[in-house]
Design an enzyme around this catalytic site. Structure first.
Site, PDB file in Angstrom:
ATOM      1  CE  LYS A 114      -3.789   7.977  14.059  1.00  0.00           C
ATOM      2  NZ  LYS A 114      -2.697   7.520  13.176  1.00  0.00           N
ATOM      3  CB  ALA A 162       2.483  11.274   3.771  1.00  0.00           C
ATOM      4  N   GLY A 185       0.868  -1.178   0.000  1.00  0.00           N
ATOM      5  CA  GLY A 185       0.000   0.000   0.000  1.00  0.00           C
ATOM      6  C   GLY A 185       0.899   1.220   0.000  1.00  0.00           C
ATOM      7  CB  ALA A 186       3.307   2.368  -2.329  1.00  0.00           C
ATOM      8  N   GLY A 187       0.533   4.479  -0.986  1.00  0.00           N
ATOM      9  CA  GLY A 187      -0.035   5.821  -1.158  1.00  0.00           C
ATOM     10  C   GLY A 187       0.916   6.829  -0.547  1.00  0.00           C
ATOM     11  CG  MET A 194       1.740   6.989   6.249  1.00  0.00           C
ATOM     12  SD  MET A 194       2.301   8.563   6.951  1.00  0.00           S
ATOM     13  CE  MET A 194       0.782   9.088   7.729  1.00  0.00           C
ATOM     14  N   GLY A 195       2.610   5.370   2.751  1.00  0.00           N
ATOM     15  CA  GLY A 195       3.471   4.246   2.383  1.00  0.00           C
ATOM     16  C   GLY A 195       4.699   4.729   1.636  1.00  0.00           C
ATOM     17  CB  SER A 228      -9.203  11.600   6.543  1.00  0.00           C
ATOM     18  OG  SER A 228      -9.611  10.692   7.543  1.00  0.00           O
ATOM     19  CG  ASN A 287     -12.753  10.788  10.512  1.00  0.00           C
ATOM     20  OD1 ASN A 287     -12.495  11.228   9.404  1.00  0.00           O
ATOM     21  ND2 ASN A 287     -11.829  10.571  11.421  1.00  0.00           N
TER      22      ASN A 287
END
Lengths: 313, 313
Positions: free
Chosen positions: A188, A132, A7-9, A11-12, A261, A196
């Protein structure tokens, strides 16, 4: 270390870039086509506190993981909550008997999903305060500083968790070994569970909700439901501290003018939300424990109804 | 009969025109300036099933009621729920010891407000299935047909209620004496309590909400809260029948494409809603009876939050 970022959005990508620069052998996995293709072609372009750099790292689609792949030393999962199971299914070949899996996803219940694919001693849970942002496919903006708090979920895993802490520190990611990460994860999730869902349903920013006479009663009720369910899992939330923390975010001179978010996901970007892992998880766990959680249940139902009305994807 | 219509919006105007044409001495009271001035100047213009006519009737602002006014024989209150108390205060001079008061407002709890100004034997409660629309100040559109179901709230008042039924029949308003108007009032409030608040919060029409997987669970929970509180007042609602009735309104070929009146009030016209007399009344009564009503409570809080966020008036 051979590290896979599943999962390289935004933050990744941050973790990928920083761990790569620290000398690790980092591989990214993501399924967003434009993003993957841009990184394959041009590398990952990052604006780190104002300085732009490009990092070349291998990136794959989940379905490109061959069944005879070499297992990773560490996999950091950074998917959206609802995509975790699919991702774990796809990266099975990378999961060896010694592969540590660090889960930094928001929300509750991920350890149950992870435990279906990973031995408990290899599972490390955490939360991160890093931020990020995505500027576009293959381009991220990484500003400010942060921390990663983590802990093994099984006593046997302590050495794994401490090894990961060292690796994160080495990469400037400020790993901290937690003596009670379960509390931090619940806290959290509870904070996320207040603003949210409500700001999304009301189409309001944090200050707008905070300025209403109804904000405090609603938030108190939500927090008390989280606390009642957390107590069943031996986590005693400090309800007053959490309410105080949430109330501080109302300030329009702070983050008050931001939309949480979930609002950005659903109302701005027409995407499905993570509600099932926040208020929805509390409602589900509450039902199982016999703890009433009607506010979390109704908010979850309303968010799902809104997703369907907006045809979110 | 000397009849006062206290609240001469679309529906009050319908009753005023029809009772006037039947030979009664009808006086209108309203506080919407443009509407009152238009009627004072040009009379009330009504499009009745396609035929336009103008009716001259006296109309006053509430604060024009002189303290030495002659009491009315019958006052029909047709204000918005939250304006009832103010109206009763203003029309005190018209309330004689024999003045009957017919209340056809939507929602719950109005008999308690009325009882502070009117002897119980003179209070008649009812619901109406007539419709009426406003075309503009002084202009109404009165299409279709309907009925008025009513009953005295005190045994002594039966003769009053039956006299009103006769008067309404005489005017073509189809009065019906009810043997259980409390049931009808609760049932109507319950129906209103399902779609009004939810469609307003979700900014959806009836069909859009109805098409979601969440609609039935939410509606069932709301109906069961109404039923639990109604039972404390010796009204046993038929939950299955009410759910069935509400589900039938989902049909886009019926009224499904309409937005409930609360949506029109708040989202379209930026006006305060009657939520405190529908779901809010159930939450308030529930708290007093010790009956949990979290869905009604949260929906009431969300609607009030939305009113404040939108600065509704």
């Amino acid at each position: 270390m051979r590290i896979v970022i599943a999962g390289a959005g935004a933050m990744g990508s941050r973790f990928g870039v920083m761990l790569h620069h620290a000398g690790n052998d980092v591989v990214l996995i993501d399924k967003w086509r434009e993003h993957v293709e841009a990184i394959k072609k041009n590398g990952l372009s990052a604006n780190i506190n104002g300085q732009r750099s490009t990092t070349r790292m291998p990136i794959f689609y989940p379905d490109e993981i061959a069944s005879n792949s070499t297992p990773a030393d560490l996999i950091i999962v950074f998917t959206k909550a609802m995509q975790l199971e699919d991702m774990l299914q796809s990266i099975k070949p990378l999961l060896g008997s010694e592969t540590m899996v660090l889960c930094l996803l928001n929300g509750l219940g991920h350890e149950d999903t992870l435990a279906r694919y990973v031995p408990k001693k290899n599972i490390v849970l955490g939360i991160t305060m890093w931020t990020a942002g995505l500027e576009g496919p293959g381009k991220v903006k990484l500003f400010g500083t942060g921390e990663v708090e983590l802990q093994n979920i099984d006593a046997e895993g302590e050495k794994h968790a401490k090894k990961i802490v060292a690796e994160l520190r080495n990469a400037g990611l400020n790993g901290v070994y937690s003596s009670n990460v379960k509390y931090s994860v619940w806290r959290k999730a509870c904070v996320n569970g207040t603003l949210n869902s409500t700001c999304t349903i009301l189409n309001a920013n944090i200050s707008e909700l905070g300025a209403t006479t109804e904000a405090i009663p609603i938030l108190k009720a939500i927090i008390s439901e989280f606390a009642a369910v957390a107590a069943k899992e031996h986590v005693i939330l400090d309800q007053k501290e959490i309410l105080q923390h949430v109330v501080e975010t109302f300030d329009p001179n702070g983050i008050g003018l931001h939309y949480p978010s979930m609002h950005q996901d659903l109302i701005k970007n027409n995407r499905l939300t993570e509600i099932d892992y926040i208020n929805g998880a509390v409602a589900r766990k509450g039902a199982a424990y016999g703890v009433p959680t009607p506010y979390c249940a109704l908010l979850t139902e309303l968010i799902h109804a809104k997703e369907q009305i907006l045809k979110a994807k």
